[in-house]
Write an enzyme that holds these catalytic residues in place. Structure first.
Site, PDB file in Angstrom:
ATOM      1  N   ASP A   1       0.829  -1.205   0.000  1.00 54.10           N
ATOM      2  CA  ASP A   1       0.000   0.000   0.000  1.00 54.10           C
ATOM      3  C   ASP A   1       0.860   1.251   0.000  1.00 54.10           C
ATOM      4  OD1 ASP A   1      -2.252  -1.621   0.176  1.00 54.10           O
ATOM      5  OD2 ASP A   1      -2.398  -1.442   2.356  1.00 54.10           O
TER       6      ASP A   1
ATOM      7  N   TYR B   1       5.740 -10.204   7.098  1.00 61.06           N
ATOM      8  CA  TYR B   1       5.610  -8.776   7.362  1.00 61.06           C
ATOM      9  C   TYR B   1       5.968  -8.497   8.815  1.00 61.06           C
ATOM     10  CZ  TYR B   1       2.993  -7.772   3.021  1.00 61.06           C
ATOM     11  OH  TYR B   1       2.619  -7.610   1.716  1.00 61.06           O
TER      12      TYR B   1
END
Length: 274
Positions: free
Chosen positions: A60, A117
């Protein structure tokens, strides 16, 4: 997406890292400058013809990647130091670490078997952390409860309730292999680590937002688990801020490289994660 004209020729994997603060994400689109666009422009400048690349996934806007791979096809090998030329042209917030020749048509996105992540949180205003970690001013976290919730992620595999737009996916099944909450020795910084075979749009940030609610007493373990048991989209989806999120590890059956940067130690300061 434009199709590369070199589908049957030489393929290379590029191992890179980037800070996403100034970008609208990895994926090239008309609404802002992307990391993919910057790289393709630099490669086009070096090779003096249009070049296309395929990334290992998407991030993002303002999300970082301490490890990322893309692949590129060429019709013949180059005879110059491409690594040097690219890093000379690229801005300071994008770096190429390695260029790896492939023996065949391996795919940077579809061949990845695991992605990891890390999400970083700091609990006091600090101008030196504001672009690299997310500020949540919380005096006391229930770390044990947050870890109990993180453990539940390994028990279930339908993450329909943790995706911003689940209907855009053919399915919402993700196999989470690792999930943990870490805190530095001062108690001022937190890190959430998660690894899985695939992730859905904003999935990590949505999970992190729920864990923050659990750690601050706004959400119960039972409520959190109910979203995993009954994969219906909750009415209230509040993803965690983007700047604390890093794509930190990509693993392939034929390629497993340690990330070049260790943000855990950099953001921990004098403390150590435990």
């Amino acid at each position: 997406m434009a199709r590369s004209p070199y589908q049957n020729n030489l393929r290379y994997f590029f191992h890179i890292g980037y800070l996403g603060t100034n970008y609208s994400g990895w994926q090239k689109h008309p609404d802002g400058l992307s990391v993919q666009q910057v790289l393709e422009n630099c490669l086009t400048q070096v090779f003096k013809k249009p070049m296309w690349i395929v990334g290992c996934g998407r991030t993002d806007a303002q999300v970082h990647a301490s490890q990322f791979f893309f692949h590129m096809d060429v019709d013949e090998a180059w005879d110059f130091d491409l690594l040097f030329r690219l890093n000379h042209l690229l801005p300071d917030d994008i770096a190429v670490f390695d260029i790896i020749p492939m023996d065949g048509q391996q795919h940077a996105r579809f061949d990845a078997t695991e992605r990891a992540y890390d999400y970083f949180i700091h609990t006091y205003k600090d101008p030196f952390l504001s672009n690299f970690s997310s500020l949540y001013i919380v005096k006391s976290w229930d770390i044990a409860l947050m870890q109990r919730a993180a453990n539940l992620l390994l028990k279930y595999n339908d993450y329909h309730a943790f995706c911003k737009m689940p209907n855009r996916n053919t399915h919402t099944i993700c196999n989470v292999s690792d999930a943990g909450i870490f805190v530095d020795s001062t108690g001022d910084k937190l890190r959430f680590h998660i690894a899985a075979n695939r992730f859905l749009g904003k999935m990590v940030r949505i999970i992190t937002g729920k864990l923050i609610d659990i750690g601050t007493g706004r959400l119960s373990i039972d409520e959190f688990e109910s979203h995993l048991i009954d994969p219906q989209l909750p009415q209230n989806i509040k993803p965690a801020y983007p700047q604390g999120l890093y794509l930190s590890k990509i693993t392939y059956p034929y390629l497993d490289i340690r990330p070049r940067s260790n943000f855990s130690q950099m953001l921990a300061g004098a403390g150590e994660w435990r």
